[in-house]
Design a protein around this motif. Structure first.
Motif, PDB file in Angstrom:
ATOM      1  N   HIS A 160       0.851  -1.194   0.000  1.00  0.00           N
ATOM      2  CA  HIS A 160       0.000   0.000   0.000  1.00  0.00           C
ATOM      3  C   HIS A 160       0.880   1.235   0.000  1.00  0.00           C
ATOM      4  O   HIS A 160       2.090   1.144   0.220  1.00  0.00           O
ATOM      5  CB  HIS A 160      -0.954   0.020   1.195  1.00  0.00           C
ATOM      6  CG  HIS A 160      -0.317   0.052   2.548  1.00  0.00           C
ATOM      7  ND1 HIS A 160       0.544  -0.927   3.012  1.00  0.00           N
ATOM      8  CD2 HIS A 160      -0.416   0.962   3.566  1.00  0.00           C
ATOM      9  CE1 HIS A 160       0.914  -0.638   4.253  1.00  0.00           C
ATOM     10  NE2 HIS A 160       0.359   0.510   4.611  1.00  0.00           N
ATOM     11  N   HIS A 165       6.027   2.309   3.893  1.00  0.00           N
ATOM     12  CA  HIS A 165       6.000   1.200   2.914  1.00  0.00           C
ATOM     13  C   HIS A 165       6.432   1.675   1.523  1.00  0.00           C
ATOM     14  O   HIS A 165       7.108   0.935   0.811  1.00  0.00           O
ATOM     15  CB  HIS A 165       4.598   0.585   2.846  1.00  0.00           C
ATOM     16  CG  HIS A 165       4.212  -0.064   4.130  1.00  0.00           C
ATOM     17  ND1 HIS A 165       4.296  -1.419   4.340  1.00  0.00           N
ATOM     18  CD2 HIS A 165       3.800   0.468   5.309  1.00  0.00           C
ATOM     19  CE1 HIS A 165       3.932  -1.699   5.586  1.00  0.00           C
ATOM     20  NE2 HIS A 165       3.632  -0.565   6.196  1.00  0.00           N
ATOM     21  N   ASP A 267       0.268  -4.239   6.172  1.00  0.00           N
ATOM     22  CA  ASP A 267      -0.165  -3.694   7.467  1.00  0.00           C
ATOM     23  C   ASP A 267      -1.410  -4.379   8.019  1.00  0.00           C
ATOM     24  O   ASP A 267      -2.309  -3.724   8.558  1.00  0.00           O
ATOM     25  CB  ASP A 267      -0.400  -2.182   7.333  1.00  0.00           C
ATOM     26  CG  ASP A 267       0.882  -1.398   7.572  1.00  0.00           C
ATOM     27  OD1 ASP A 267       1.928  -2.029   7.809  1.00  0.00           O
ATOM     28  OD2 ASP A 267       0.830  -0.161   7.527  1.00  0.00           O
TER      29      ASP A 267
HETATM   30 ZN   LIG Z   1       0.115   1.495   6.615  1.00  0.00          ZN
END
Ligand SMILES: [Zn+2]
Length: 343
Positions: A160, A165, A267
């Motif tokens: 994502h 990230h 996540d």
């Molecule tokens: Zn996240």
């Protein structure tokens, strides 16, 4: 006095004189040490004060997997999760003091044909210079320590778009992985890269919009951003599993080789001490908390049912384990540390 007795006496005398010499020598050494220590203290060995290179290698069928650490992020998880009391109790049980250092794990897959990287860590977004002195922005150094170069990466797959990230995609506005295409679900690209969505979003999300454009757009501008929708086989042995909720296009990746599977779920879990036991605990960063819980439940059940090895972004490095069921929900079963599994 026979000869034998004379020999023994002589030997005894020699022993006494040797002993006396030893005592005298010891005394002189001792006084020498004292004299030396009074003149100059023996220097203490300085503490080394740095951590081991953060990579961990394993084979998954014929694929080589390298978990690469970007470092850690310090978080008051009890202040950003939906059940603070339960979160505090869970961390106390684990003997972890708040705020906790959450690992930031990324995953490199050498399929033998392509070099793929799942997530990129935070890059410079958490204020670290990448010089090994801060706690994050360590991905590139760890990639090199693991035997690879950023230019060798063929594709980056994002679970994502969020700072820790996708933030490591670009540093100083430049692509860190100049030969890589970036894959992300189109729901995330269209949401986070849109100025109209930024204008309509609450103030708490503005930083993520700004950071997303700064780190992802250099790839879009170079024609390197590839979006996909939902469940797809993106490469041989690499499939996306939509797990929307945490972000509009949050995606897990299932890596498969020769009957072995590794689920990289982004996540799905932030606070490992609390959320396996109670998957209903959500985080303030969730785009849609209800959908995030549904996705978490789905992937926990899938991983437990199928016995998948799981690679988790924020569980303590290297974040590899299996999912068990417990009376209170699920549990994390840490994978063993292995050396022989790498060759
Ligand atoms: Zn996240």
């Amino acid at each position: 006095m026979n000869n034998n007795f004379k020999t023994q006496i002589t030997h005894f005398a020699k022993t006494v004189s040797t002993l006396a010499a030893s005592v005298a020598l010891a005394a002189s050494i001792s006084s020498g040490v004292q004299a030396q220590s009074s003149a100059k203290a023996t220097p203490a060995v300085p503490m080394a004060k740095f951590q081991a290179p953060g990579f961990y290698r394993m084979m998954l069928g014929s694929f080589e997997i390298t978990v690469l650490s970007d470092g850690t992020a310090t978080r008051h998880v009890d202040e950003i999760m939906s059940k603070p009391e339960a979160v505090r109790a869970a961390y106390a049980h684990h003997h972890e003091e708040l705020p906790v250092e959450l690992s930031i794990n990324t995953f490199l897959i050498n399929t033998g044909k392509q070099l793929l990287l799942v997530d990129t860590g935070a890059g410079e977004l958490f204020g670290d210079a990448g010089d090994g002195k801060g706690s994050s922005n360590r991905l590139v150094a760890n990639l090199r320590a693991a035997g690879y170069q950023p230019e060798q990466i063929d594709a980056v797959l994002l679970t994502h778009i969020h700072g820790d990230h996708s933030g490591g995609l670009s540093i100083g506005g430049k692509r860190v992985f100049p030969n890589a295409d970036v894959y992300v679900d189109k729901n995330d690209a269209s949401y986070w890269l849109s100025q109209a969505n930024a204008n309509a979003a609450p103030a708490a999300r503005q930083l993520t919009f700004t950071q997303s454009r700064a780190t992802v757009n250099p790839y879009a501008d170079a024609g390197r951003l590839k979006t996909f929708s939902g469940a797809q086989e993106l490469f041989a042995g690499v499939s996306s599993i939509p797990s929307y909720g945490h972000t509009p296009g949050h995606t897990a990746y299932l890596i498969s080789s020769q009957g072995k599977q590794l689920l990289l779920w982004g996540d799905v879990i932030h606070a490992g001490a609390a959320q396996f036991k109670d998957p209903g605990i959500t985080i303030a960063y969730d785009f849609d908390a209800v959908a995030a819980v549904t996705s978490r439940q789905y992937l926990l059940q899938l991983a437990a049912d199928k016995g998948y090895l799981v690679g988790s972004a924020h569980i303590s490095f290297p974040g590899l384990g299996h999912i068990g069921r417990s009376s209170a929900g699920y549990e994390w079963l840490t994978a063993p540390y292995q050396i022989k599994g790498t060759y």
